[in-house]
Design a protein around this motif. Structure first.
Motif, PDB file in Angstrom:
ATOM      1  N   ARG A   2       0.665  -0.991  -0.019  1.00 26.39           N
ATOM      2  CA  ARG A   2       0.085  -0.033  -0.064  1.00 26.39           C
ATOM      3  C   ARG A   2       0.773   1.427  -0.062  1.00 26.39           C
ATOM      4  O   ARG A   2       0.524   2.301  -0.618  1.00 26.39           O
ATOM      5  CB  ARG A   2      -0.961   0.107   1.375  1.00 26.39           C
ATOM      6  CG  ARG A   2      -1.874   1.066   1.201  1.00 26.39           C
ATOM      7  CD  ARG A   2      -3.097   1.296   2.224  1.00 26.39           C
ATOM      8  NE  ARG A   2      -3.495   2.395   2.248  1.00 26.39           N
ATOM      9  CZ  ARG A   2      -3.708   2.994   3.564  1.00 26.39           C
ATOM     10  NH1 ARG A   2      -3.742   2.135   4.498  1.00 26.39           N
ATOM     11  NH2 ARG A   2      -4.055   4.208   3.574  1.00 26.39           N
ATOM     12  N   HIS A   3       2.102   1.049   0.660  1.00 27.55           N
ATOM     13  CA  HIS A   3       2.742   2.470   0.814  1.00 27.55           C
ATOM     14  C   HIS A   3       4.073   2.214   0.043  1.00 27.55           C
ATOM     15  O   HIS A   3       4.818   1.477   0.507  1.00 27.55           O
ATOM     16  CB  HIS A   3       3.036   2.818   2.354  1.00 27.55           C
ATOM     17  CG  HIS A   3       1.720   3.269   2.931  1.00 27.55           C
ATOM     18  ND1 HIS A   3       1.108   2.630   3.984  1.00 27.55           N
ATOM     19  CD2 HIS A   3       1.029   4.477   2.952  1.00 27.55           C
ATOM     20  CE1 HIS A   3       0.145   3.202   4.256  1.00 27.55           C
ATOM     21  NE2 HIS A   3       0.111   4.254   3.762  1.00 27.55           N
ATOM     22  N   GLU A   4       4.425   3.008  -0.785  1.00 30.80           N
ATOM     23  CA  GLU A   4       5.768   2.531  -1.615  1.00 30.80           C
ATOM     24  C   GLU A   4       6.810   3.497  -0.745  1.00 30.80           C
ATOM     25  O   GLU A   4       8.155   2.851  -0.698  1.00 30.80           O
ATOM     26  CB  GLU A   4       5.788   3.763  -2.991  1.00 30.80           C
ATOM     27  CG  GLU A   4       4.657   3.183  -4.005  1.00 30.80           C
ATOM     28  CD  GLU A   4       5.066   1.996  -4.603  1.00 30.80           C
ATOM     29  OE1 GLU A   4       6.105   1.945  -4.843  1.00 30.80           O
ATOM     30  OE2 GLU A   4       4.169   0.991  -4.529  1.00 30.80           O
ATOM     31  N   VAL A   5       6.458   4.487   0.157  1.00 25.76           N
ATOM     32  CA  VAL A   5       7.603   5.116   0.884  1.00 25.76           C
ATOM     33  C   VAL A   5       6.952   5.054   2.455  1.00 25.76           C
ATOM     34  O   VAL A   5       5.755   5.657   2.260  1.00 25.76           O
ATOM     35  CB  VAL A   5       7.926   6.312   0.550  1.00 25.76           C
ATOM     36  CG1 VAL A   5       9.475   6.955   1.113  1.00 25.76           C
ATOM     37  CG2 VAL A   5       8.593   6.140  -1.007  1.00 25.76           C
ATOM     38  N   VAL A   6       7.645   4.689   3.497  1.00 23.92           N
ATOM     39  CA  VAL A   6       7.343   5.205   4.780  1.00 23.92           C
ATOM     40  C   VAL A   6       8.597   6.265   5.446  1.00 23.92           C
ATOM     41  O   VAL A   6       9.603   5.948   5.224  1.00 23.92           O
ATOM     42  CB  VAL A   6       7.029   4.080   5.554  1.00 23.92           C
ATOM     43  CG1 VAL A   6       7.035   4.474   7.215  1.00 23.92           C
ATOM     44  CG2 VAL A   6       6.066   3.018   5.185  1.00 23.92           C
ATOM     45  N   ILE A   7       7.996   7.367   5.721  1.00 24.95           N
ATOM     46  CA  ILE A   7       8.966   8.164   6.527  1.00 24.95           C
ATOM     47  C   ILE A   7       8.779   8.377   7.977  1.00 24.95           C
ATOM     48  O   ILE A   7       7.426   8.801   8.199  1.00 24.95           O
ATOM     49  CB  ILE A   7       8.632   9.556   5.873  1.00 24.95           C
ATOM     50  CG1 ILE A   7       8.936   9.573   4.197  1.00 24.95           C
ATOM     51  CG2 ILE A   7       9.546  10.622   6.295  1.00 24.95           C
ATOM     52  CD1 ILE A   7       8.464  10.908   3.556  1.00 24.95           C
ATOM     53  N   ALA A   8       9.821   7.918   8.515  1.00 25.56           N
ATOM     54  CA  ALA A   8       9.641   8.063  10.280  1.00 25.56           C
ATOM     55  C   ALA A   8      10.062   9.754  10.499  1.00 25.56           C
ATOM     56  O   ALA A   8      11.232  10.191  10.309  1.00 25.56           O
ATOM     57  CB  ALA A   8      10.951   7.448  10.846  1.00 25.56           C
ATOM     58  N   ALA A 139       2.950  -4.461  12.000  1.00 24.72           N
ATOM     59  CA  ALA A 139       4.000  -4.266  10.899  1.00 24.72           C
ATOM     60  C   ALA A 139       3.327  -3.730   9.783  1.00 24.72           C
ATOM     61  O   ALA A 139       2.054  -4.372   9.161  1.00 24.72           O
ATOM     62  CB  ALA A 139       4.851  -5.476  11.082  1.00 24.72           C
ATOM     63  N   ILE A 140       3.896  -2.946   8.932  1.00 25.46           N
ATOM     64  CA  ILE A 140       3.575  -2.669   7.431  1.00 25.46           C
ATOM     65  C   ILE A 140       4.751  -2.918   6.593  1.00 25.46           C
ATOM     66  O   ILE A 140       5.894  -2.898   6.978  1.00 25.46           O
ATOM     67  CB  ILE A 140       2.874  -1.421   7.302  1.00 25.46           C
ATOM     68  CG1 ILE A 140       4.025  -0.399   7.705  1.00 25.46           C
ATOM     69  CG2 ILE A 140       1.560  -1.202   8.156  1.00 25.46           C
ATOM     70  CD1 ILE A 140       3.436   1.047   7.317  1.00 25.46           C
TER      71      ILE A 140
END
Ligand SMILES: Cc1cc2nc3c(=O)[nH]c(=O)nc-3n(C[C@H](O)[C@H](O)[C@H](O)COP(=O)(O)OP(=O)(O)OC[C@H]3O[C@@H](n4cnc5c(N)ncnc54)[C@H](O)[C@@H]3O)c2cc1C
Length: 424
Positions: A2-8, A139-140
């Protein structure tokens, strides 16, 4: 996925990265996830000075300054009884970070980033074809994880390994408070190096902020070890020189890692921006740095998604070669001089050579890339070394340790007799 990029982290670095990705490929709307452990507006200890190339970075990202700011048209650099005032070709806007950061998050959301607040990333593993990111809700999976999670970055720790900083085990330290001006405010940004005579390796700042308030604090470079208690005491005591009383409230310190060109800033499916990649070791500034890193990270991520090469093998070099990396590398070198054992020599260069102060003021106001003017700087250094001994004598006479009567206690100081080139 679902998410190409995750930003913390959804501070300026995280927001800039998300926006840069979405500008490069608007079809990624809803597929870039910004996670922050805080809820916005969240408190953020900061001087709030939008120095350097903030304007250009915001313009490049299509972001706007929508919150109240105090435009400061001049800066004062002080050491004991010596003070130099310099005009800023472009006023530096001073903001409240809680307002500024919340407005950036809102703009990123409008542009199509999914923002999850009160959502800390607690762990991650890089696996075949994805990164598995642990969130409180479970988790994702994502193709890329960006560490925009500030000085205590989880991603940075994984990349840098057991070494906490590439320059050594100690971070830059900050102490900061905001309070009513009570007559102490001017429209100038004050950088006071006087506490260096007491062992500080950095400066005390007093910045005006909107609403007749002041933002005060202290930055200490780790070249000399000082305890938090020592720095807090110094901060309180030296602010009294400016008629500023912090009261009895405890002063809290914050760490940050200085940028090092050789420090790991990326790995397979991982990259870092902003404080997670390292801030300015001379001034401690990092808002412009975070925004500029975001622009570069966005381009690298868009390229990775387009080519399928998720190694980020060229990212460190891209940060290093960009204007932001060249300025940070130069400031790292200048910090070694200014905060090293011969600090008086270099401080007297800043205070006595108007050309050097003008150059640095232009770098602070973002109208010049100082790294493009290295030859001028070197010429000034040589000129200075020739005149050095008399200037250092002036400097030695101008500041006294805390236990002795200090300076003239007022700004700007008019004691120009010790330096004929003084401007008022
Ligand atoms: C006292 C002080 C004064 C300063 N003054 C100035 C100044 O005047 N001018 C200037 O340019 N710079 C200044 N700086 C530096 C500046 O504040 C930082 O460089 C800037 O905030 C960096 O932005 P960032 O997005 O990288 O990190 P941050 O703004 O720190 O944002 C990181 C975000 O990550 C979130 N986060 C952390 N861990 C996690 C996690 N595990 N999961 C999810 N979210 C997480 C945090 O909640 C935070 O919102 C100052 C710093 C300090 C400490």
């Amino acid at each position: 996925m679902r998410h190409e990029v995750v930003i913390a982290g959804a501070g300026p670095g995280g927001v800039a990265t998300a926006v840069a990705i979405l500008r490069a490929d608007p079809s990624l709307r809803g597929r870039v996830l910004l996670c922050d452990r805080a809820r916005f507006p969240r408190p953020k200890p900061c001087g709030g000075g939008l120095t350097g190339h903030v304007d250009e970075a915001l313009a490049a990202l299509g972001l706007e300054l929508t919150v109240p700011s105090f435009p400061s048209p001049r800066a004062i650099v002080r050491y004991g009884a010596m003070a130099r005032e310099v005009g800023l070709a472009r006023p530096v806007n001073v903001v409240r970070r809680e307002e500024f950061d919340a407005s950036l998050v809102a703009q990123a959301r409008d542009l199509g980033a999914e923002v999850r607040e009160s959502t800390a990333i607690t762990d991650f593993t890089v696996e075949e074809g994805c990164v598995r990111v642990a969130l409180p809700s479970g988790a994702i999976e994502t193709r890329i994880l960006v560490g925009a999670d500030g000085a205590g970055s989880l991603v940075r720790k994984r990349l840098v390994g057991h070494r906490s900083g590439t320059d050594g085990p100690r971070p830059i330290r900050f102490f900061r408070a905001e309070l009513p001006a009570r007559g102490a405010a001017t429209d100038a940004m004050l950088y006071d190096f006087t506490p260096m005579v007491d062992g500080l390796r950095g400066y005390l700042w007093v910045f005006p902020v909107p609403g007749d308030r002041i933002n005060v604090g202290l930055m200490h470079s780790p070249q000399v070890s000082r305890t938090g208690a020592e720095l807090a005491t110094l901060c309180r005591a030296r602010l009294l020189d400016h008629g500023i009383q912090l009261g009895a409230a405890p002063l809290r310190g914050w760490p940050a890692w200085g940028y090092h060109p050789a420090s790991p800033v990326a790995g397979p499916r991982l990259c870092t921006v902003g404080d997670a990649a390292g801030i300015d070791g001379l001034t401690g500034e990092g808002i412009a740095v975070a925004l500029e890193h975001g622009v570069l990270a966005g381009a690298a991520i868009a390229n990775a998604l387009a080519t399928g090469d998720f190694s980020f093998s060229g990212y460190r070099k891209a940060l290093r070669r960009a204007t932001v990396g060249r300025e940070l590398a130069l400031d790292r070198w200048l910090a070694k001089l200014l905060y090293g054992p011969g600090y008086r020599r270099w401080l007297s260069l800043v205070l006595c050579d108007p050309e050097v102060l003008d150059l640095y003021a232009a770098r602070v106001s973002g109208t010049l890339v100082l790294a493009d003017r290295k030859l001028t700087l070197v010429a000034a250094l040589l000129r200075h070394l020739a005149a050095s001994s008399s200037r250092q004598r002036s400097l030695r006479d101008s500041a006294r340790p805390l236990s002795l009567p200090s300076g003239c206690g007022r700004i700007p100081c008019t004691n120009s007799g010790c330096c004929p080139s003084a401007r008022r």
